[in-house]
Scaffold this motif. Sequence first.
Motif, PDB file in Angstrom:
ATOM      1  N   GLY A  11       0.796  -1.221   0.000  1.00  0.00           N
ATOM      2  CA  GLY A  11       0.000   0.000   0.000  1.00  0.00           C
ATOM      3  C   GLY A  11       0.827   1.270   0.000  1.00  0.00           C
ATOM      4  N   VAL A  12       1.925   1.275  -0.754  1.00  0.00           N
ATOM      5  CA  VAL A  12       2.686   2.515  -0.868  1.00  0.00           C
ATOM      6  C   VAL A  12       1.969   3.433  -1.843  1.00  0.00           C
ATOM      7  N   ALA A  13       1.860   4.709  -1.477  1.00  0.00           N
ATOM      8  CA  ALA A  13       1.126   5.663  -2.316  1.00  0.00           C
ATOM      9  C   ALA A  13       1.788   5.795  -3.687  1.00  0.00           C
ATOM     10  N   GLN A  14       0.948   5.957  -4.713  1.00  0.00           N
ATOM     11  CA  GLN A  14       1.469   5.961  -6.082  1.00  0.00           C
ATOM     12  C   GLN A  14       2.392   7.155  -6.337  1.00  0.00           C
ATOM     13  N   TRP A  15       2.064   8.322  -5.709  1.00  0.00           N
ATOM     14  CA  TRP A  15       2.911   9.490  -5.947  1.00  0.00           C
ATOM     15  C   TRP A  15       4.327   9.233  -5.447  1.00  0.00           C
ATOM     16  N   ALA A  16       4.431   8.485  -4.328  1.00  0.00           N
ATOM     17  CA  ALA A  16       5.761   8.205  -3.776  1.00  0.00           C
ATOM     18  C   ALA A  16       6.524   7.277  -4.703  1.00  0.00           C
ATOM     19  N   VAL A  17       5.811   6.288  -5.262  1.00  0.00           N
ATOM     20  CA  VAL A  17       6.461   5.375  -6.204  1.00  0.00           C
ATOM     21  C   VAL A  17       6.975   6.145  -7.403  1.00  0.00           C
ATOM     22  N   ASN A  18       6.117   7.040  -7.930  1.00  0.00           N
ATOM     23  CA  ASN A  18       6.538   7.822  -9.092  1.00  0.00           C
ATOM     24  C   ASN A  18       7.709   8.734  -8.757  1.00  0.00           C
ATOM     25  N   LEU A  19       7.659   9.294  -7.547  1.00  0.00           N
ATOM     26  CA  LEU A  19       8.701  10.242  -7.158  1.00  0.00           C
ATOM     27  C   LEU A  19      10.063   9.563  -7.060  1.00  0.00           C
ATOM     28  N   LEU A  20      10.080   8.356  -6.487  1.00  0.00           N
ATOM     29  CA  LEU A  20      11.359   7.718  -6.191  1.00  0.00           C
ATOM     30  C   LEU A  20      11.765   6.683  -7.228  1.00  0.00           C
ATOM     31  N   SER A  21      10.948   6.480  -8.288  1.00  0.00           N
ATOM     32  CA  SER A  21      11.396   5.528  -9.308  1.00  0.00           C
ATOM     33  C   SER A  21      12.425   6.229 -10.182  1.00  0.00           C
ATOM     34  N   TYR A  22      13.460   5.519 -10.512  1.00  0.00           N
ATOM     35  CA  TYR A  22      14.600   6.130 -11.191  1.00  0.00           C
ATOM     36  C   TYR A  22      14.270   6.321 -12.667  1.00  0.00           C
TER      37      TYR A  22
END
Lengths: 493, 81, 255
Positions: free
Chosen positions: C207-218
């Motif tokens: 359940g990690v927020a999608q914005w965080a995934v987008n922010l930290l994906s390289y």
Amino acid sequence: MNSELIPLMVVFPLISAILLNLMHGKDRAVRVYGTLAMVVVIAVPLLAVYGNHLFGAHPAIDTPAETGIALGRINLAIEYSFGFLQRALIFLLAAIATFAVLSHTSNEKRASGVYLSMVMLSIAAVSAVVMANDIFNMFVFLEILTISQAAMVVAKGDIGGYKAALKYLIFGGVAGGAILLGIALLLGTFGVLNITDLGNALSGNTKSPIVLTAVGLLVIGWLFESGLFPFHTIKSHIYSSAKADVAALLQTETKIVLVAIAIILLRLFGGLSNMSAVMVGLSVITLAFGSVMALVQTDFRRLLAFAAVGQAGLVGIGLSLGTPDGIAASIFHAVNDALAMSLLFVTVFVIYEGAKTTEFSRLGGLLTKAPRLAFLQIIGIMAVSGVPPFNAYQSEYRLIGAAFQAGYPELGVVIILGTIVTFVALMKGFFLTFLKESTAVAAIGRPQLSNALPLVTFATMVILALVCLGIGLHPGPLYDRFADVAITLTMGV
Amino acid sequence: MNPFGVLVIGAVIGAVLGLSVTSEFFNRKTYVTILGVAVLIDVLMGSYPFYTWDLSVELPVSGVYLAALIGMLAGKAAGGR
Amino acid sequence: MNTKDIYEMRTVVAAVFLGIFSIFVLKALTSFEIIPGVSYVYNLQGPSIAPNMITVILFDWRGYDTLGEAFILITAVFTTGILFGRGVLGGDVKVRDTAATRQPSVVQKVFAAPLVFIIVAFGIVITLGGHITPGGGFQGGSVIATAFFLSVVVFGLRKNVFSLSHRSLETFEGVGALIYLCLGLAGLGLSGYYLYNVGADFYPGLGVAQWAVNLLSYPDATNAGIIPYLNIGIALKVLSGFCTIITVLMGAEKK
């Protein structure tokens, strides 16, 4: 169950160490942040929920056949486990470290951010070793611990400290290498690093030469980190070269690490009677050497250093027995002794600050100068050497009982003898410092000990004395829960 | 998706390190040497470190290397010590 | 028997014990059968995170160990500082800067300064390519530090290509370590697990927020999540650590 506060016990001190180093030179910032950080360091173990933490969220999986691991399920992540034992040990460490930090920030003219960051690094390292359920992670943080301990001794800035720290680092390199080689052998043979998994894989498999070699190497590491027999001189040298508040912290850390690694060894190789015998033997030798060496010292700090090492041997005896009673009594004694020894180290620190020496030939007749100090020191001596109303009496009594119950009444006799020798040595120190008539002190300028006692130091001593007395009068709440921990531990073996 | 972000990151790190470079040992010849040798090394590196670019032809040079170098030079120019 | 004899005897006894111990270790090593163990699982699952398996194991499964390794280096650097008087109790001991400016030869003068640029750029490439090809923060940081060494060896400490003060090196080191620690804290805050690879989001069930995934994906097709950022932090820390050590050692006065 996953608990989110568990990694913070290690990560918060690490962050603080970096920040304190960056703040070095800004005196006020260092003092304020150092003090506030210790509040958090003390609070986190009290607030954290018991449980396990998996780093990187990697779960346990069913073992694929190709791995060659003889287990149904294995853990992929680095795992920390946090229970009552871990909470007690980390809280004890945090408390003693707080005294060291407060004594630094209140007594020094200029607060050193680098020194405080070393204290933080050692707190993080010990917390990690205590909680680690992963044998390689334990090794990594043991290395940090060794270097940061040496740095705290060097920070005193005299040549004796340099020498002691250099020796300590050289031996630390050897011991670290031994641990790493032992871990490598175990990893190559059994394919896992998680201690629970490794213990399961090892059960009934402990007679192969690889395992025996790994046991030997890991025990060497244990002996160094806990200052037991072949390494007792270097450990006592480190204690006596450090400032006393650092020495109090160092010996607390050493006893906690002793307990932590011994428990890991028991969990891994509990079925191995040879290892237990070797560990008992070396612990007994440490107790004998430490106590007897303490008797012949001519310097109060060196005397205390050897007494502290001897008491570590006492802790080692019970843990090596491997019986629930022995383990519980040993953990209890480690806690008690760390508290009482810290009290003694602080009293000697005060003498050193006042008289600028702790050599017996130049001390004497301080009773009239510092009656409060003398009173606190005699409490410390009685607490360390197991005189009834105080805490170590409760744990030593239980240790002797455990030795009898395990079928080694001789060990009970050895423990009693070691305790008596420690008591005699410490009383000798007390007599030569406080009671003996001396004119030597006059020559070095009469120390105004009773006036010059800083508030933090005095409060530290009083609190430690009260805690020693309190645990001595009501050992039940603490000991019973250590006993539960020990029973759970030995059930797994 | 083209990894342009990598070029930016490389240039930023280069610029941070370039900020602390002193001008004392540099003149026009030095810059010519740097650029000449850098282009040569870049061609020899090929597409190292093998980021995936959505281009019709395979990139013959290492973009990150050039970005880092340009970042350093820019940082040095901006630092001006 | 005087003291010297005792020391000699001690050496002999130590040698005998070391010999016996070595025989045991060698005998054990001859019967040493290595199984793939847990690294088989790592190698099985790793390629879905990033192509370079060493980096994936180092920074994802054993990322916390790598944090510890980085802190061993940091502790050693701080300790070196303490040895030379920085942070000693009772006020810093100022070491007088006696390192004279060196007069480089013509060849050194012409080649050293351009070479520094070329080496630093190469170090950055190694750092940024760490998750795809052999390399990473430790290696890249060391390569960048060699550029500093070269400049110090050729031009001397006081006046060289880099004007890196002790203070700025400390800041680099602190920032590098804080990048690592804070990326770990981001994982703790978002998923409940320290050093969870938020950008790669290997276990979407957390359940990690999608914005965080987008922010930290390289920004790269081989999505390594936070691993390249960790590499950058390590590189900063390693390069500043090495530079601090050489600054301290070169600046130290002979007593």
